[in-house]
Design an enzyme around this catalytic site. Structure first.
Site, PDB file in Angstrom:
ATOM      1  N   GLU A 147      -4.108   1.659  -7.414  1.00  0.00           N
ATOM      2  CA  GLU A 147      -4.554   2.678  -6.468  1.00  0.00           C
ATOM      3  C   GLU A 147      -3.653   3.913  -6.568  1.00  0.00           C
ATOM      4  O   GLU A 147      -2.624   4.005  -5.886  1.00  0.00           O
ATOM      5  CB  GLU A 147      -4.538   2.122  -5.040  1.00  0.00           C
ATOM      6  CG  GLU A 147      -5.063   3.136  -4.045  1.00  0.00           C
ATOM      7  CD  GLU A 147      -5.380   2.517  -2.697  1.00  0.00           C
ATOM      8  OE1 GLU A 147      -6.560   2.255  -2.442  1.00  0.00           O
ATOM      9  OE2 GLU A 147      -4.442   2.302  -1.917  1.00  0.00           O
ATOM     10  N   HIS A 165       0.857  -1.195   0.000  1.00  0.00           N
ATOM     11  CA  HIS A 165       0.000   0.000   0.000  1.00  0.00           C
ATOM     12  C   HIS A 165       0.893   1.244   0.000  1.00  0.00           C
ATOM     13  O   HIS A 165       1.944   1.267   0.637  1.00  0.00           O
ATOM     14  CB  HIS A 165      -0.905  -0.019   1.235  1.00  0.00           C
ATOM     15  CG  HIS A 165      -1.979   1.023   1.158  1.00  0.00           C
ATOM     16  ND1 HIS A 165      -1.717   2.350   1.404  1.00  0.00           N
ATOM     17  CD2 HIS A 165      -3.284   0.940   0.833  1.00  0.00           C
ATOM     18  CE1 HIS A 165      -2.847   3.035   1.231  1.00  0.00           C
ATOM     19  NE2 HIS A 165      -3.811   2.200   0.884  1.00  0.00           N
TER      20      HIS A 165
HETATM   21  P1  PGA Z   1      -9.861   5.688   0.471  1.00  0.00           P
HETATM   22  O1  PGA Z   1      -8.574   4.765   0.772  1.00  0.00           O
HETATM   23  O2  PGA Z   1     -10.964   4.759   0.100  1.00  0.00           O
HETATM   24  O3  PGA Z   1     -10.114   6.397   1.792  1.00  0.00           O
HETATM   25  O4  PGA Z   1      -9.484   6.608  -0.626  1.00  0.00           O
HETATM   26  C1  PGA Z   1      -8.290   3.672  -0.031  1.00  0.00           C
HETATM   27  C2  PGA Z   1      -6.986   3.062   0.392  1.00  0.00           C
HETATM   28  O5  PGA Z   1      -6.027   3.812   0.655  1.00  0.00           O
HETATM   29  O6  PGA Z   1      -6.868   1.830   0.452  1.00  0.00           O
END
Ligand code: PGA
Length: 252
Positions: free
Chosen positions: A164, A94
């Site tokens: 992401e 992440h």
């Molecule tokens: P968010 O976070 O849904 O608050 O944008 C997603 C993540 O960082 O996994």
């Protein structure tokens, strides 16, 4: 058709086991078990056990792992320890781990292999910090290649790649969701790289999820027009009502 997957990434929330269990129980009441949707709850490490104990419909996820199984690694939690607590999914790489604790592509690669080769599913997070224009920046490809290098092809079924972009995470200043179209483009880019590394069939089969400001209003478009196999949900996963709405919207 693959099952869609929604992963609740609680990050470093909440602050006590009691509140974590309460949140998990509330979310459980909002899950309507259906064949084609899997819900994963990833609480902080100290709450894996109590949260895991109350999950019936959702699966248990961890937010990180170490790549060795046991040994002299002070402060770490291994994939085997997590697996022995009932963890089936592990979020790896992440951006918050890359940014705040300096996790490198090499470390991410070792973690992904350890998880995928030992019977759990790795949720491999990749994504650029900034984007100018529509093209997916090549750093995304670099992250993906180094994470999957050396992976045995038949373990790819235990990997979900989560695109992401850091700029899309709700807690990034100015954070805003990416578009389903761009998610689709990112998924194509990811599939192309995987096809190059492991063959066409692997490129087609890999599951690709999206993360970054996912909510009840945009989830259907990401799963529909965006053709994503699932979503990683941060902020909204801490608010049971909104998360329940998101799960309902993911079914349509
Ligand atoms: P968010 O976070 O849904 O608050 O944008 C997603 C993540 O960082 O996994």
């Amino acid at each position: 058709m693959n099952k869609k997957i929604i992963i609740a990434n609680w990050k470093m929330n909440p602050d006590s086991p009691g509140r974590a269990v309460l949140l998990a129980k509330k979310i459980e009441t909002l899950i309507h078990p259906v064949k084609n949707l899997e819900v994963v709850i990833a609480p902080p490490t100290p709450f894996l056990l109590p949260v895991g104990a109350v999950l019936e419909k959702a699966s248990l996820g961890a937010q990180n792992t170490f790549w060795e199984d046991v040994g002299p690694y002070t402060g770490e939690t291994s994939w085997r320890q997590s697996r022995n607590l009932g963890v089936r999914y592990v979020i790896i790489g992440h951006s918050e781990r890359r940014i705040f604790v300096g996790e490198t592509d090499e470390m991410v690669g070792k973690k992904v292999r350890a998880v995928a080769e030992n019977g759990m599913t790795a949720i491999l997070c990749i994504g650029e910090h900034e984007r100018n224009g529509d093209d997916i920046p090549s750093t995304v490809g670099v992250q993906l290649r180094s994470a999957l290098q050396g992976m045995k092809k038949n373990f790819l079924r235990n990997v979900i790649v989560c695109y992401e972009p850091v700029w899309a995470i709700s807690t990034t200043p100015g954070g805003r969701p990416d578009t389903p179209d761009n998610g689709f483009r990112a998924a194509m880019y990811i599939r192309k790289i995987i096809a190059g590394m492991f063959g066409l069939q692997a490129g087609r089969a890999i599951r690709v999820a999206y993360g970054g400001s996912v909510n009840a209003k945009n989830i259907a478009a990401f799963l529909g027009e965006g053709h994503m196999d699932g979503a990683l949900v941060g902020g909204v996963s801490l608010i049971p009502g909104e998360f329940g709405d998101l799960l309902a919207a993911a079914l349509v």
